[in-house]
Design a protein around this motif. Structure first.
Motif, mmCIF file in Angstrom:
data_model
loop_
_atom_site.group_PDB
_atom_site.id
_atom_site.type_symbol
_atom_site.label_atom_id
_atom_site.label_comp_id
_atom_site.label_asym_id
_atom_site.label_seq_id
_atom_site.Cartn_x
_atom_site.Cartn_y
_atom_site.Cartn_z
ATOM 1 N N ASP A 46 -64.136 -44.052 30.704
ATOM 2 C CA ASP A 46 -64.970 -44.884 31.585
ATOM 3 C C ASP A 46 -66.407 -44.957 31.073
ATOM 4 O O ASP A 46 -67.046 -46.012 31.144
ATOM 5 N N ALA A 47 -66.922 -43.857 30.548
ATOM 6 C CA ALA A 47 -68.283 -43.855 29.994
ATOM 7 C C ALA A 47 -68.363 -44.752 28.758
ATOM 8 O O ALA A 47 -69.368 -45.444 28.548
ATOM 9 N N LYS A 50 -68.467 -48.253 30.076
ATOM 10 C CA LYS A 50 -69.776 -48.531 30.674
ATOM 11 C C LYS A 50 -70.792 -48.886 29.588
ATOM 12 O O LYS A 50 -71.571 -49.832 29.740
ATOM 13 N N GLU A 54 -72.781 -52.464 29.355
ATOM 14 C CA GLU A 54 -74.239 -52.527 29.285
ATOM 15 C C GLU A 54 -74.719 -53.107 27.951
ATOM 16 O O GLU A 54 -75.926 -53.206 27.726
ATOM 17 N N ARG A 86 -76.985 -40.776 27.134
ATOM 18 C CA ARG A 86 -76.455 -41.371 28.368
ATOM 19 C C ARG A 86 -74.972 -41.066 28.529
ATOM 20 O O ARG A 86 -74.510 -40.760 29.633
ATOM 21 N N THR A 87 -74.226 -41.186 27.446
ATOM 22 C CA THR A 87 -72.787 -40.941 27.516
ATOM 23 C C THR A 87 -72.507 -39.493 27.891
ATOM 24 O O THR A 87 -71.684 -39.211 28.770
ATOM 25 N N SER A 89 -74.546 -37.423 29.444
ATOM 26 C CA SER A 89 -75.031 -37.184 30.798
ATOM 27 C C SER A 89 -74.043 -37.715 31.837
ATOM 28 O O SER A 89 -73.686 -37.013 32.788
ATOM 29 N N ARG A 90 -73.600 -38.956 31.653
ATOM 30 C CA ARG A 90 -72.642 -39.559 32.593
ATOM 31 C C ARG A 90 -71.365 -38.737 32.686
ATOM 32 O O ARG A 90 -70.844 -38.515 33.779
ATOM 33 N N THR A 91 -70.847 -38.353 31.547
ATOM 34 C CA THR A 91 -69.593 -37.612 31.552
ATOM 35 C C THR A 91 -69.771 -36.211 32.135
ATOM 36 O O THR A 91 -68.880 -35.720 32.825
ATOM 37 N N THR A 92 -70.911 -35.588 31.894
ATOM 38 C CA THR A 92 -71.154 -34.262 32.456
ATOM 39 C C THR A 92 -71.174 -34.329 33.980
ATOM 40 O O THR A 92 -70.516 -33.529 34.660
ATOM 41 N N VAL A 93 -71.903 -35.285 34.539
ATOM 42 C CA VAL A 93 -71.981 -35.423 35.997
ATOM 43 C C VAL A 93 -70.589 -35.686 36.576
ATOM 44 O O VAL A 93 -70.152 -35.014 37.529
ATOM 45 N N ALA A 94 -69.856 -36.634 36.001
ATOM 46 C CA ALA A 94 -68.539 -36.997 36.524
ATOM 47 C C ALA A 94 -67.533 -35.854 36.383
ATOM 48 O O ALA A 94 -66.772 -35.563 37.311
#
Length: 152
Positions: A46-47, A50, A54, A86-87, A89-94
């Motif tokens: 998904d990242a 995304k 973008e 960004r990739t 960070s996004r994956t870490t949060v999710a």
């Protein structure tokens, strides 16, 4: 293993060029297999999607392994370091939310290799998507669910 100083020197030559094709590799801290579940792996995919939405990168091929991923991209509108930040960070949060964990997920940094124009991109993509086969996770590439390539 390179010392901290040598590792920094290796990264100092990194250059981001819009339109350049890169093979990127990111590894989970301590090679923990936190991406072994399908749902966890899909969050990484998904990242990637995304980033494409973008218009930061065109995703050409990828594979999400239990403890790392390989991602073949054409860099678009942002520096490589920003895209990877960004990739990650996004994956870490999710993934932290999904796996009910806290803290950093990925090893610091990432490995990148610019692909020369004369290299066969389809061969690079085949190498990437065959990673689960070489690792003994499946008997056929098609049996592994967390890969894709625009040519296949």
């Amino acid at each position: 293993m390179p010392s901290q100083h040598q590792s920094h020197r290796l990264r100092s030559g990194r250059y981001s060029e819009e339109g350049q094709i890169y093979l990127l590799t990111v590894v989970v801290n301590n090679r923990q297999p936190v991406l072994s579940g399908f749902e966890a792996g899909r969050l990484v995919v998904d990242a990637f999607r995304k980033a494409q939405q973008e218009q930061s990168a065109n995703s050409l091929a990828f594979v999400v392994m239990p403890d790392h991923f390989h991602w073949l991209i054409e860099l678009k509108s942002m520096p490589l370091r920003t895209l990877m930040g960004r990739t990650k960070s996004r994956t870490t949060v999710a993934l932290n939310r999904l796996l009910q964990r806290e803290g950093s997920l990925w090893q610091s940094g990432f490995h990148d290799r610019a692909i020369r124009k004369e290299e066969d991109l389809q061969a690079v993509a085949r190498y990437i998507v065959a990673n689960p086969l070489r690792a003994g996770l499946v008997d056929k590439v098609g049996d592994y669910p967390l890969w894709d390539a625009i040519w296949l």
